[in-house]
Scaffold this motif. Structure first.
Motif, PDB file in Angstrom:
ATOM      1  N   THR A 124      -4.282   6.792  -2.161  1.00  0.00           N
ATOM      2  CA  THR A 124      -3.775   5.483  -1.751  1.00  0.00           C
ATOM      3  C   THR A 124      -3.868   4.513  -2.920  1.00  0.00           C
ATOM      4  O   THR A 124      -4.880   4.455  -3.602  1.00  0.00           O
ATOM      5  N   THR A 134       0.853  -1.182   0.000  1.00  0.00           N
ATOM      6  CA  THR A 134       0.000   0.000   0.000  1.00  0.00           C
ATOM      7  C   THR A 134       0.889   1.232   0.000  1.00  0.00           C
ATOM      8  O   THR A 134       1.818   1.325   0.802  1.00  0.00           O
ATOM      9  N   SER A 152      -3.902  12.681   0.266  1.00  0.00           N
ATOM     10  CA  SER A 152      -4.340  11.390   0.796  1.00  0.00           C
ATOM     11  C   SER A 152      -4.778  10.387  -0.258  1.00  0.00           C
ATOM     12  O   SER A 152      -5.811   9.752  -0.140  1.00  0.00           O
ATOM     13  N   HIS A 155       0.832   5.408   0.172  1.00  0.00           N
ATOM     14  CA  HIS A 155       0.081   6.630   0.468  1.00  0.00           C
ATOM     15  C   HIS A 155       0.866   7.787  -0.131  1.00  0.00           C
ATOM     16  O   HIS A 155       2.066   7.906   0.116  1.00  0.00           O
ATOM     17  N   THR A 189      -3.147   0.356  -3.691  1.00  0.00           N
ATOM     18  CA  THR A 189      -2.872  -0.937  -3.062  1.00  0.00           C
ATOM     19  C   THR A 189      -2.848  -2.018  -4.136  1.00  0.00           C
ATOM     20  O   THR A 189      -3.635  -1.997  -5.062  1.00  0.00           O
TER      21      THR A 189
END
Length: 82
Positions: A64, A44, A62, A46, A66
């Motif tokens: 993200t 992951t 923010s 960020h 994954t």
């Protein structure tokens, strides 16, 4: 494991088998006996993007990303005798 910071960019022509200079993991046993004989791995990231152009700018905070995969880890052992 958690790796702080942005990490090191992969160099052009770099060796994909080389150890990471700032964030990596070494398996100490094989994946034999795990489901499908593989270790599940998830990464992951960020991140924040700041942009500017045409007299404007902004920030996408923010974000993200994954991804997941599974890897078979083999094992090699040696015995040293005199």
């Amino acid at each position: 494991m958690t790796c702080p910071g942005a990490g090191t960019p992969f160099p052009t022509g770099g060796n994909p088998s080389a150890a990471s200079p700032d964030c990596g993991h070494t398996y100490t046993r094989s994946s034999q006996g795990q489901p499908n004989n593989q270790f599940p791995v998830s990464a992951t990231i960020h991140w924040t993007v700041t942009w500017a152009g045409a007299g404007q700018g902004g920030t996408f905070p923010s974000l993200t990303t994954t991804s997941s995969a599974s890897f078979a880890v083999a094992e090699s052992q040696a015995v040293n005798t005199n």
